[in-house]
Motif scaffolding. Sequence first.
Motif, short mmCIF file in Angstrom:
data_model
loop_
_atom_site.label_atom_id
_atom_site.label_comp_id
_atom_site.label_asym_id
_atom_site.label_seq_id
_atom_site.Cartn_x
_atom_site.Cartn_y
_atom_site.Cartn_z
N HIS A 7 6.39 -6.85 -6.63
CA HIS A 7 6.22 -7.86 -5.59
C HIS A 7 7.04 -7.45 -4.36
O HIS A 7 8.24 -7.28 -4.45
CB HIS A 7 6.70 -9.19 -6.13
CG HIS A 7 6.41 -10.36 -5.24
ND1 HIS A 7 6.81 -10.40 -3.92
CD2 HIS A 7 5.77 -11.54 -5.48
CE1 HIS A 7 6.44 -11.54 -3.39
NE2 HIS A 7 5.80 -12.25 -4.31
N PRO A 8 6.40 -7.31 -3.18
CA PRO A 8 7.18 -7.05 -1.98
C PRO A 8 8.01 -8.28 -1.62
O PRO A 8 7.64 -9.41 -1.93
CB PRO A 8 6.11 -6.78 -0.91
CG PRO A 8 4.88 -7.46 -1.41
CD PRO A 8 4.96 -7.39 -2.91
N ALA A 9 9.13 -8.05 -0.98
CA ALA A 9 10.00 -9.17 -0.62
C ALA A 9 9.26 -10.13 0.31
O ALA A 9 8.49 -9.71 1.17
CB ALA A 9 11.26 -8.65 0.06
N ASP A 128 -5.24 1.45 4.83
CA ASP A 128 -4.59 2.17 3.74
C ASP A 128 -4.20 1.16 2.67
O ASP A 128 -3.66 0.09 2.96
CB ASP A 128 -3.35 2.88 4.29
CG ASP A 128 -2.70 3.78 3.24
OD1 ASP A 128 -2.21 3.23 2.24
OD2 ASP A 128 -2.69 5.00 3.43
N ASP A 129 -4.47 1.50 1.41
CA ASP A 129 -4.17 0.56 0.33
C ASP A 129 -2.68 0.29 0.18
O ASP A 129 -2.28 -0.74 -0.38
CB ASP A 129 -4.79 1.05 -0.98
CG ASP A 129 -6.30 0.81 -1.02
OD1 ASP A 129 -6.72 -0.35 -1.13
OD2 ASP A 129 -7.05 1.79 -0.89
N LYS A 130 -1.85 1.21 0.67
CA LYS A 130 -0.41 0.93 0.68
C LYS A 130 -0.09 -0.19 1.66
O LYS A 130 0.82 -0.99 1.43
CB LYS A 130 0.37 2.19 1.03
CG LYS A 130 0.36 3.23 -0.09
CD LYS A 130 1.25 4.42 0.25
CE LYS A 130 1.27 5.42 -0.90
NZ LYS A 130 2.12 6.59 -0.59
N VAL A 131 -0.86 -0.25 2.76
CA VAL A 131 -0.69 -1.35 3.71
C VAL A 131 -1.08 -2.67 3.04
O VAL A 131 -0.39 -3.68 3.17
CB VAL A 131 -1.54 -1.11 4.98
CG1 VAL A 131 -1.51 -2.34 5.88
CG2 VAL A 131 -1.04 0.12 5.72
N LEU A 132 -2.20 -2.64 2.33
CA LEU A 132 -2.62 -3.84 1.61
C LEU A 132 -1.55 -4.29 0.62
O LEU A 132 -1.26 -5.48 0.49
CB LEU A 132 -3.94 -3.59 0.88
CG LEU A 132 -5.18 -3.37 1.74
CD1 LEU A 132 -6.39 -3.12 0.86
CD2 LEU A 132 -5.44 -4.56 2.66
N ARG A 133 -0.94 -3.32 -0.05
CA ARG A 133 0.10 -3.67 -1.02
C ARG A 133 1.28 -4.33 -0.32
O ARG A 133 1.88 -5.29 -0.83
CB ARG A 133 0.55 -2.42 -1.78
CG ARG A 133 1.56 -2.72 -2.88
CD ARG A 133 1.00 -3.70 -3.87
NE ARG A 133 2.04 -4.30 -4.70
CZ ARG A 133 1.90 -5.41 -5.40
NH1 ARG A 133 0.76 -6.06 -5.37
NH2 ARG A 133 2.88 -5.88 -6.13
N SER A 134 1.65 -3.81 0.87
CA SER A 134 2.78 -4.39 1.60
C SER A 134 2.48 -5.81 2.06
O SER A 134 3.40 -6.61 2.27
CB SER A 134 3.12 -3.52 2.82
OG SER A 134 2.15 -3.65 3.85
#
Length: 357
Positions: A7-9, A128-134
Motif C-alpha cells: 500500500h502506498p502511503a 505506466d502501470d507503476k504510475v497506476l500503482r502509485s
Amino acid sequence: MSDIATHPAEDQIDRQKKAELLSNVVEHIDIKSFDARPIVDAMGKMSFTSRDLARATRIYNQMLEDEDCSVILVVAGSTSAGGCMDLYADLVKHNMVDAIVATGATIVDMDFFEGLGHKHYQALEIPDDKVLRSLYIDRIYDTYIDEEALQDTDHTIADIANSLDPKPYSSRAFIREMGKYLSENGKKDNSLVKLAYEHDVPIFCPAFVDSSAGFGLVKHQVDRMKAGKDYMVLDAIADFRELTDIKIKAGTTGLLMIGGGVPKNFAQDTVVCAEILGHEDVEMHKYAVQITVADVRDGACSSSTLQEACSWGKVDTALEQMVYAEATSVLPLLASDAYHRGHWKTRAKRAFGKMFE
C-alpha cells in the motif's frame, strides 16, 4: 486485486491525478433497452462467427423453452467489469438461469464490489502501470478499479465472516450471506449477488479465495487465531456435492458458459460425480454454449471443447455450440434476443437455493 503489503502511503497519492483517471464510469449494457432479434436472425444467414452466434442463441432459447431444462450460467473472465454486470443480473431477475458457477473475481471484485456502491472506470489512457500503482489504481486491460474501494470490499467480507458461526461453509452458503448483506445494506438494486439471494438462485465459486474474498477471509482467520477463537472455513468438497445434487435433481440441464477454466470444468464434472455416487441414469448436459477466445491447440480451450467434453461423458454433442469471440461483443446480442423472445415468461422457477435450507 488487493495487496495490503505494498500500500502506498496515504499522503503520497496524487488525489487530483487519481480523480482524473477515475472519471469515466463503465456503464453496464441494458439488454431490455434494445431488441437484438432482427440482427441475430440476419447473422444466422451469414457465415463464420456470426452464424455460430445465431446458432448459439437458438440453443439458449431452446434451453429456456424446454420446460424440463434447468440452465446453469458459467462465468469466467472480466466481462462483469467490462459492462455485462447488469446483463447477468437481468438473467437472474427474469428467470433465465437457475444456478451460477463463477470465478471469485466475478462475484466479489466485480459484482459485490459494485453492490457496495463502488464503480469500475474506463481507462481513457494507459499510463505506466507503476504510475497506476502509485495512485492505488488496479487495471483490467482498459478498465480501472480503485484499490482503496477494493480494500473496503475485503474488510466487508471479513466482517461477514466474523458474523457467522465458526463452522464449514460451501461457497454457495457464504455467497448467500453476501447476498443477504447486500439486500439489507447494499447500494445497488441490480446486483447479481443480491438478486440471486432474493430469487434463490445458488452461486458457486469453486476457487473462491482467488479473489478479494481471499484477503478478507485470511484476515478473519488470522484475527480469530490471534484471539484464540474458532473461525469459519470454506468447504470446497461441499461445493462439488451441492452442485452435483442440483444436477441430479434437475435432470435435463443446459450450460451457458462465458469463458471457461475452473467454473466450466466444475459445472461439467457434476455429471461424472453423479455417476460416481451411483446415479448411472444421470443425463449428460443436453445443451451447451461456450463463448470464448481460448484456443484448442494447447489441448485446453480453457477446459476442452464441448465436443471433446462428450468423450468424458459430460456434454451431449447434438445441441452444443462454440462461439470464438470476445464475450462483451456478442453476449449482449444473445441475451437481448432471448429476453425479447420471452420464453422466460412461462418457465417454472426452480429456486434451487431452497434445497439447502
